[in-house]
Motif scaffolding. Structure first.
Motif, PDB file in Angstrom:
ATOM      1  N   ASN A 153       0.785  -1.238   0.000  1.00 46.78           N
ATOM      2  CA  ASN A 153       0.000   0.000   0.000  1.00 46.78           C
ATOM      3  C   ASN A 153       0.821   1.295   0.000  1.00 46.78           C
ATOM      4  N   ARG A 165       6.797   4.489  -8.332  1.00 46.51           N
ATOM      5  CA  ARG A 165       6.748   4.139  -6.917  1.00 46.51           C
ATOM      6  C   ARG A 165       8.101   4.099  -6.215  1.00 46.51           C
ATOM      7  N   LYS A 172       2.413   4.267  -1.772  1.00 42.70           N
ATOM      8  CA  LYS A 172       2.291   4.878  -3.110  1.00 42.70           C
ATOM      9  C   LYS A 172       3.657   5.275  -3.639  1.00 42.70           C
ATOM     10  N   LYS A 173       4.458   5.871  -2.758  1.00 39.66           N
ATOM     11  CA  LYS A 173       5.806   6.291  -3.172  1.00 39.66           C
ATOM     12  C   LYS A 173       6.790   5.965  -2.058  1.00 39.66           C
TER      13      LYS A 173
END
Ligand code: KIV
Length: 271
Positions: free
Chosen positions: A6, A84, A8-9
């Motif tokens: 989970n 990501r 994102k980055k």
């Protein structure tokens, strides 16, 4: 529990949290857009635009010849592909060892011209001034100790480093120094697993190993080696996940055969 899916980055802060939670960090090299896109989509945490590009992309024997311009070319290609992963770029040999102002300007060029997130430098106390100056500009730095390929002519060989007590003590001191001055992590290359485990236990920042055993916070490999694109490089620590050079050769031989016997293109593959 894995936080991997989970995120994102991936940031340097995320890596620090992963160490705290005991989640291992995955890192691979990439040097071009297409490969970077594939490994980013696969969920790799960190992409290293390594100066190993000098070996696997350009065919040099060492990492010494690669230039800052070439690193910028590779890094900007990688960054364009990545959504990501954290992208770290090696400062090439000669761009940071002599003069910390030149080191900062090389790091600034990498950050401005590629959009990467951090730089990596090889060495400990001897490059302290360069690391501090780069950090003072707000550029995250990943350290690299143990086997440092840019110093190959000093070592003379690529054998395991820090086997003797004196070298091991210096490595531990350098690791603490790099943490104290603000590096966000550390790569340990080709050193005894026990020593790497001690460093990972003593330091709060994530320790990424290559040939340094499993008691560290993550692993890095050169993508061409782990995919079996390179064939001649076979150190004990390398696990090959594929034999891509044979697959590519097979595909190319089939293509040649099809061209020669005019079975490619067929009636559906033309206009
Ligand atoms: O350049 C590189 O690929 C590296 C890794 C081997 C850590 O520095």
């Amino acid at each position: 529990m894995s936080v991997h899916k989970n995120i994102k980055k991936v940031t340097t802060h995320v890596l620090f949290e992963m160490k705290l939670r005991g989640e291992k960090i995955s890192m691979l090299t990439a040097y071009d857009y297409s490969m970077a896109k594939i490994i980013d989509q696969a969920g790799i945490d960190v992409i290293l635009v390594g100066d190993s590009a000098s070996n696997v992309m350009a065919g040099h024997e060492t990492t010494i010849p690669i230039t800052l311009e070439e690193m910028i070319y590779h890094a900007s290609s990688v960054v364009r592909a990545v959504d990501r992963a954290l992208v770290v770029v090696d400062l090439p040999f000669g761009s940071y060892q002599g003069n910390s102002k030149l080191a900062l300007s090389a790091a600034i060029r990498i950050m401005k011209e590629t959009g990467a997130h951090a730089v990596k430098l090889e060495g400990g106390a001897e490059i302290r001034e360069s690391v501090e100056r780069i950090l003072s500009a707000g550029i995250p730095v990943l350290g690299h100790l143990g086997l440092t390929p840019q110093s190959i002519h000093k070592f003379g060989t690529y054998v395991v480093r820090a086997r003797d007590e004196e070298e091991a003590r210096k490595l531990i001191e350098d690791a603490h120094l790099l943490e104290e001055i603000g590096c966000f992590g550390l790569v340990l290359e080709k050193i005894p697993a026990k020593l790497a485990g001690t460093v990972a236990e003593e330091l709060k920042i994530p320790i990424i190993g290559i040939g340094a055993g499993h008691q560290v916070d993550g692993q890095v490999l050169v993508i061409h080696d782990m995919l079996g694109i390179t064939q001649e490089f076979s150190p004990r620590f390398l696990r090959r996940y594929h034999n891509l050079s044979e697959e590519i050769k097979g595909a190319v031989m089939n293509y040649i055969k099809d061209v020669k016997n005019v079975s490619f293109p067929n009636e559906h593959e033309q206009y």
